[in-house]
Design a protein around this motif. Structure first.
Motif, PDB file in Angstrom:
ATOM      1  N   LEU A   1      -9.838 -11.854   7.932  1.00 53.35           N
ATOM      2  CA  LEU A   1      -9.424 -10.997   6.842  1.00 53.35           C
ATOM      3  C   LEU A   1      -9.519 -11.758   5.536  1.00 53.35           C
ATOM      4  O   LEU A   1      -9.074 -12.890   5.446  1.00 53.35           O
TER       5      LEU A   1
ATOM      6  N   LEU B   1     -10.098 -11.006   0.968  1.00 52.15           N
ATOM      7  CA  LEU B   1     -10.332 -10.012  -0.074  1.00 52.15           C
ATOM      8  C   LEU B   1     -11.781  -9.565  -0.043  1.00 52.15           C
ATOM      9  O   LEU B   1     -12.092  -8.404  -0.233  1.00 52.15           O
TER      10      LEU B   1
ATOM     11  N   MET C   1     -12.450  -7.157   2.607  1.00 53.13           N
ATOM     12  CA  MET C   1     -11.850  -5.888   2.233  1.00 53.13           C
ATOM     13  C   MET C   1     -12.790  -5.142   1.285  1.00 53.13           C
ATOM     14  O   MET C   1     -12.955  -3.930   1.374  1.00 53.13           O
ATOM     15  N   LEU C   2     -13.398  -5.906   0.397  1.00 47.64           N
ATOM     16  CA  LEU C   2     -14.311  -5.326  -0.573  1.00 47.64           C
ATOM     17  C   LEU C   2     -15.436  -4.584   0.135  1.00 47.64           C
ATOM     18  O   LEU C   2     -15.890  -3.547  -0.309  1.00 47.64           O
TER      19      LEU C   2
ATOM     20  N   HIS D   1      -9.994  -3.978   8.198  1.00 47.02           N
ATOM     21  CA  HIS D   1      -9.004  -3.656   7.176  1.00 47.02           C
ATOM     22  C   HIS D   1      -8.468  -2.244   7.322  1.00 47.02           C
ATOM     23  O   HIS D   1      -7.408  -1.928   6.818  1.00 47.02           O
ATOM     24  N   VAL D   2      -9.264  -1.431   7.946  1.00 44.47           N
ATOM     25  CA  VAL D   2      -8.841  -0.035   8.040  1.00 44.47           C
ATOM     26  C   VAL D   2      -8.143   0.228   9.363  1.00 44.47           C
ATOM     27  O   VAL D   2      -7.209   1.006   9.442  1.00 44.47           O
TER      28      VAL D   2
ATOM     29  N   TYR E   1       6.142 -19.494  11.084  1.00 40.88           N
ATOM     30  CA  TYR E   1       6.975 -19.698   9.904  1.00 40.88           C
ATOM     31  C   TYR E   1       8.415 -19.921  10.333  1.00 40.88           C
ATOM     32  O   TYR E   1       8.824 -19.454  11.392  1.00 40.88           O
TER      33      TYR E   1
ATOM     34  N   LEU F   1     -11.478  -4.800  -8.700  1.00 37.41           N
ATOM     35  CA  LEU F   1     -11.961  -4.949  -7.336  1.00 37.41           C
ATOM     36  C   LEU F   1     -13.127  -3.995  -7.094  1.00 37.41           C
ATOM     37  O   LEU F   1     -14.159  -4.358  -6.546  1.00 37.41           O
TER      38      LEU F   1
ATOM     39  N   PHE G   1      -7.205   2.173   2.732  1.00 40.40           N
ATOM     40  CA  PHE G   1      -6.623   0.851   2.906  1.00 40.40           C
ATOM     41  C   PHE G   1      -5.116   0.834   2.846  1.00 40.40           C
ATOM     42  O   PHE G   1      -4.460   0.146   3.602  1.00 40.40           O
TER      43      PHE G   1
ATOM     44  N   SER H   1      -3.105  -6.907  -0.595  1.00 40.96           N
ATOM     45  CA  SER H   1      -3.981  -7.892  -1.239  1.00 40.96           C
ATOM     46  C   SER H   1      -4.820  -7.284  -2.357  1.00 40.96           C
ATOM     47  O   SER H   1      -5.329  -8.005  -3.200  1.00 40.96           O
ATOM     48  N   TYR H   2      -4.964  -5.958  -2.379  1.00 38.33           N
ATOM     49  CA  TYR H   2      -5.727  -5.409  -3.507  1.00 38.33           C
ATOM     50  C   TYR H   2      -4.953  -5.474  -4.808  1.00 38.33           C
ATOM     51  O   TYR H   2      -5.446  -5.102  -5.853  1.00 38.33           O
TER      52      TYR H   2
ATOM     53  N   PHE I   1      -3.993  -8.366  -5.912  1.00 43.67           N
ATOM     54  CA  PHE I   1      -4.312  -9.677  -6.468  1.00 43.67           C
ATOM     55  C   PHE I   1      -5.184  -9.474  -7.703  1.00 43.67           C
ATOM     56  O   PHE I   1      -6.173  -8.755  -7.658  1.00 43.67           O
TER      57      PHE I   1
ATOM     58  N   ASP J   1      -1.473  -8.248   3.523  1.00 44.37           N
ATOM     59  CA  ASP J   1      -2.235  -7.803   4.688  1.00 44.37           C
ATOM     60  C   ASP J   1      -3.241  -8.865   5.117  1.00 44.37           C
ATOM     61  O   ASP J   1      -3.857  -8.745   6.166  1.00 44.37           O
ATOM     62  N   LEU J   2      -3.426  -9.899   4.319  1.00 44.98           N
ATOM     63  CA  LEU J   2      -4.280 -11.005   4.747  1.00 44.98           C
ATOM     64  C   LEU J   2      -3.471 -12.040   5.510  1.00 44.98           C
ATOM     65  O   LEU J   2      -3.965 -13.094   5.873  1.00 44.98           O
TER      66      LEU J   2
ATOM     67  N   VAL K   1       0.649 -13.992   5.982  1.00 42.94           N
ATOM     68  CA  VAL K   1       1.724 -14.536   5.166  1.00 42.94           C
ATOM     69  C   VAL K   1       1.136 -15.697   4.375  1.00 42.94           C
ATOM     70  O   VAL K   1       0.582 -16.618   4.949  1.00 42.94           O
ATOM     71  N   LEU K   2       1.203 -15.617   3.076  1.00 47.38           N
ATOM     72  CA  LEU K   2       0.550 -16.625   2.244  1.00 47.38           C
ATOM     73  C   LEU K   2       1.564 -17.387   1.417  1.00 47.38           C
ATOM     74  O   LEU K   2       2.562 -16.830   0.974  1.00 47.38           O
TER      75      LEU K   2
ATOM     76  N   GLU L   1      -7.958 -16.926  -2.239  1.00 47.12           N
ATOM     77  CA  GLU L   1      -8.525 -15.635  -1.868  1.00 47.12           C
ATOM     78  C   GLU L   1      -9.334 -15.054  -3.011  1.00 47.12           C
ATOM     79  O   GLU L   1     -10.407 -14.507  -2.813  1.00 47.12           O
TER      80      GLU L   1
END
Lengths: 458, 375
Positions: A169, A171, A174-175, A181-182, A380, B98, B130, B262-263, B265, B357-358, B360-361, B369
């Motif tokens: 995963l 960004l 996702m693009l 992602h879906v 975590y 984006l 999404f 994440s969108y 960002f 959604d990517l 835990v950051l 990213e």
């Protein structure tokens, strides 16, 4: 998860693994059983490596002996996995992953939760399997629909643009509206709430449900096709892991002189094989420095540590733990051992280390940890100080003979094994692949484990 | 008045329709851009991109002005409603950026214009899907952080936070307590509190100004907020008060978590609140953005009727048309200036982890990213 009771020989559910081994591979099953017994008894520190020079004798009685050679347990785990997956009859990557997950659950239940490294190496092997399975997508998939073609094209172009749009995963993926992602998260307990969300978000989408078509497919479709070359490449990956473990201390210790300088005063806590060898490596390169060892009550591993360091000709001082703060002002660097390194860059270390790290922060003394990469845990600290912790018998705090005292027998004794140290108290993690800041750990995780394997063994 | 840009018409329709009202702003922006493509008569990629950029700029400008819309109220009088008065346009910007990036990439991939256009449209509709998938992913990865018996302080109305907490409570059957800040001026927190309560989560609603008190006294276990936008340095833009909450959490040593898709960002690098793109908070036209009302709610006993405390209320001398509330308004002289920032910026050092959604950051992973995408 539907466990198919009629056919115990299938490898579709991790919970079937034990039965599967028992019916089909009794020899491997015996290996697993033996390993589990040893794990339950905590015997690993006194079995094979008792003959090794530098092994700590006389400590095998305590199950929680710091400085117990974790690398040995890790190596034995990898050996076990190799012995089990080598000759057994799995056919696809999905089956192999199920087998590995099942093994992970088995070992976890047998006391592996006390040794996060066991789960870590299993996850690494799983990552290797996924990697190899993804490597060559089988050519027999003739009926690719247009959507897949576009996906491939996209991947092709974006690899030219040097953007990773793989199955991970990001960004970027996702693009490109990659299906992951879906589609939904593959593993979730079904419930009304989720079902509603599922139907909402899936909507009338077409062409994307190849990933999660019938709910039970938790791996990408090509993981379910037969791959004869997989065994070979996975065994090679395991071999690589073995040699990495063999060279572990060598690789860590190569960095010793970068961190330990002439004339420095290093403070360390309790007993740790890794720290011990690290300090000795620096001493072997003719560095003159002083080490202050906290005794590490109530197990007093620091005493052994100090003895071993003094034998190597290092100027060593032992202090009692409560003197840590007083002595911190003159310390140049704190060197901490690790039970586990967590995903946020935090550390699980012997109980009492958090106090040392806080004292170091107060005095602006850098805190450096020394750990092999197999201690890197994809989890975590959800539970704060309880993370990966264990409360053990208070016999090391108080003599049982005193329990006859009617007043004392009313007293509650708490004996936690570990401390959680938050990342902001740590300056550097020194590992066998180099030194990293806590804030960088998340990237190492992505390199070592697949995000779908993060899930804890149970 | 000139006719508004079609993008604005689309956006306002989105914001006014009950079904689409709560769609996250970045997704709404992407939907508007998709319909811009559908409408477009451009014959070249450059032309199309120019149209998209224009639509994007127009929307951002619209959001900066607070999203004014002319409507008629119940009495048939024309009034201006501000649809985005309490939002940050960063949320919008992240979505449009984006999408523009995506169109650029697609044009490199498929040089043929018509093919590219249809492909962009086809895939673009997936974008719109999404938000729910992302939210769901966040909820399932992050609900581990919610511990049995814990107390969670939250601020603002975020659909991600709501999804996360509801999942923990209803699907995972965890017992925990939620403390919600009221969320002046739009009472977003109060609206959220209703959602939590309906799900059976023990909920406490407090004034925004009580955050320090409640955080210290009830020994909260974590702070969980959403975000309008996430900056490249890992800081977040969110409803005003989040920054203060971050400071409180840090001082008390409580973990501060942000849940955001994440969108959200965004490629911006604010160092402090002064670096946030300017929000026209005041005096555009008197009534305009002076949306915030200073109301003596303690004297107001609810049913609009005057009560005993009325006499003390010297300042509110405009007891006018009878709605009742007006007489409890503190009548402010013009010399007092009012500032009403909708959002503030919380620097990364106050944030423990981001739930996205990517995965835990840590805050520092955000730039990673973004760089991978916009390199």
């Amino acid at each position: 998860m539907t466990s198919d009771t009629a056919a115990p020989s299938n490898l579709e559910d991790p919970s079937n693994v034990r039965r599967w081994l028992q019916t089909n591979h009794p020899k491997q099953f015996a290996l697993l059983d033996n390993f589990e017994i040893e794990l339950r008894l905590g015997r690993f520190s006194s079995t094979r490596d008792a003959s090794k020079p530098g092994a700590h004798q006389g400590s095998a009685s305590s199950r929680y002996q710091y400085g117990r050679d974790r690398r040995l347990i890790t190596t034995r785990t990898v050996e076990l996995v190799r012995a089990i997956i080598g000759p057994t009859r799995w056919k696809t990557a999905a089956q192999l992953l199920t087998l590995l997950r099942g093994l992970g659950n088995e070992l976890h239940a047998a006391g592996g939760y006390r040794e996060p490294a066991i789960g870590n190496v299993l996850r690494r092997i799983m990552y290797a399997v996924r990697d190899e399975a993804d490597h060559v997508v089988p050519s027999q998939s003739s009926g690719v629909d247009d959507m897949e073609k576009i996906d491939e094209l996209t991947e092709h172009v974006s690899s030219k643009l040097r953007v990773s749009t793989g199955k991970e995963l990001s960004l970027a993926s996702m693009l490109w509206a990659h299906p992951q992602h879906v589609t939904k998260h593959s593993r979730q307990p079904s419930g009304d709430y989720n079902d509603r969300l599922r139907s909402d978000s899936m909507g009338s989408e077409s062409g994307i449900d190849c990933w999660d078509a019938n709910g039970s497919n938790i791996y990408p479709p090509h993981f379910y096709s037969r791959r004869d070359d997989l065994r070979q490449s996975v065994m090679e990956a395991i071999q690589e892991m073995m040699s990495e473990l063999e060279d572990l201390h060598k690789n860590i210790n190569e960095q010793a002189t970068q961190h330990i300088h002439a004339g420095e005063i290093i403070l360390t806590y309790a007993l740790s094989k890794t720290v011990e060898l690290f300090l000795k490596a620096a001493a072997a390169k003719k560095r003159k420095f002083q080490v202050i060892v906290c005794e590490g009550a109530p197990h007093f591993g620091g005493h052994q540590m100090a003895k071993s360091l003094a034998e190597a000709g290092i100027d060593t001082t032992v202090i009692h733990d409560a003197a840590t703060f007083a002595i911190m002002a003159r310390v140049n660097k704190v060197l901490l051992p690790a039970h586990a390194v967590l995903a946020n860059g935090g550390l699980i270390a012997p109980s009492g280390s958090n106090m040392v790290a806080l004292a170091a922060k107060q005095n602006s003394v850098p805190v450096v940890t020394v750990a092999g990469m197999f201690k890197l845990c994809p989890m975590y600290p959800h539970e704060g100080q309880n993370t990966l912790n264990d409360l053990i018998s208070p016999s090391s705090i108080l003599d049982y003979s005193l329990m006859g005292d009617p007043v004392l027998s009313e007293v509650e004794l708490v004996n936690p094994v570990h401390d959680y140290i938050p990342p902001q108290l740590i300056d550097l993690h020194v590992t066998n692949i180099g030194g990293f800041q806590p804030s960088y750990i998340y990237r190492l995780l992505a390199e070592y484990y697949h995000s779908d394997d993060w899930e804890a063994f149970e | 008045m000139t006719t508004p840009h079609p993008a604005i018409t689309d956006l306002t329709t989105h914001l006014l329709t009950p079904q689409t009202k709560r769609i996250p702003l970045p997704v709404a922006a992407i939907r508007v851009l998709l319909s811009t493509i559908r409408r477009s008569r451009a014959e070249t990629m450059m032309g199309l991109q120019a149209e998209l950029r224009e639509a994007s700029d127009v929307m951002v400008d619209f959001a900066k002005r607070g999203g004014p819309v002319e409507t008629t109220n119940d009495d048939g009088i024309k009034v201006t409603r501000y649809l985005l008065a309490n939002r940050s346009h960063t949320a919008l910007t992240s979505g449009t950026h984006l999408f523009l990036k995506y169109v650029t990439r697609a044009s490199l991939e498929t040089p043929d214009f018509t093919l590219c256009k249809s492909q962009v449209l086809e895939r673009g509709t997936r974008f719109a899907e999404f938000s729910l998938a992302a939210r769901d992913r966040i909820a399932s990865t992050a609900s581990n952080f919610i511990r049995e018996g814990s107390t969670i302080l939250t601020h603002g109305r975020s659909s991600v936070v709501e999804a996360l907490l509801l999942r923990a409570a209803t699907v995972e059957k965890k017992r925990f307590k939620v403390i919600v800040l009221e969320g002046r001026p739009d009472a977003g927190g109060a609206k959220s509190a209703k959602t939590y309560d309906a799900a059976g989560i023990p909920t406490v609603l407090i004034l925004d100004s009580a955050m320090g008190y409640i955080a210290e006294r009830t020994r909260i276990d974590m702070v969980l907020v959403g975000a309008e936008g996430v900056a490249e340095n890992g800081g977040v833009v969110n409803k005003v008060g989040t920054f203060a909450l971050g400071i409180v959490a840090k001082e008390l040593g409580v973990p501060f978590y942000v849940a955001a898709e994440s969108y959200k960002f965004t490629r911006m690098f604010p160092l402090n609140n002064a670096d946030l793109p300017e929000v026209k908070s005041e005096e555009e036209d008197g009534a305009g953005l002076r949306l915030i009302k200073f109301l003596d709610t303690l004297s107001w006993s609810g049913d609009g009727g005057g009560k005993s405390s009325e006499a003390q209320d010297g300042s509110s001398n405009n007891s006018g048309s009878g709605g009742g509330l007006e007489k409890y308004l503190v009548d402010l002289p013009k010399s007092i200036s009012v500032e009403n920032p909708p959002c503030d910026f919380t620097p990364a050092k106050y944030i423990t982890l981001l739930f996205t959604d990517l995965g835990v950051l840590t805050p520092s992973a955000v730039s990673d990213e973004l760089i991978r995408l916009y390199q």
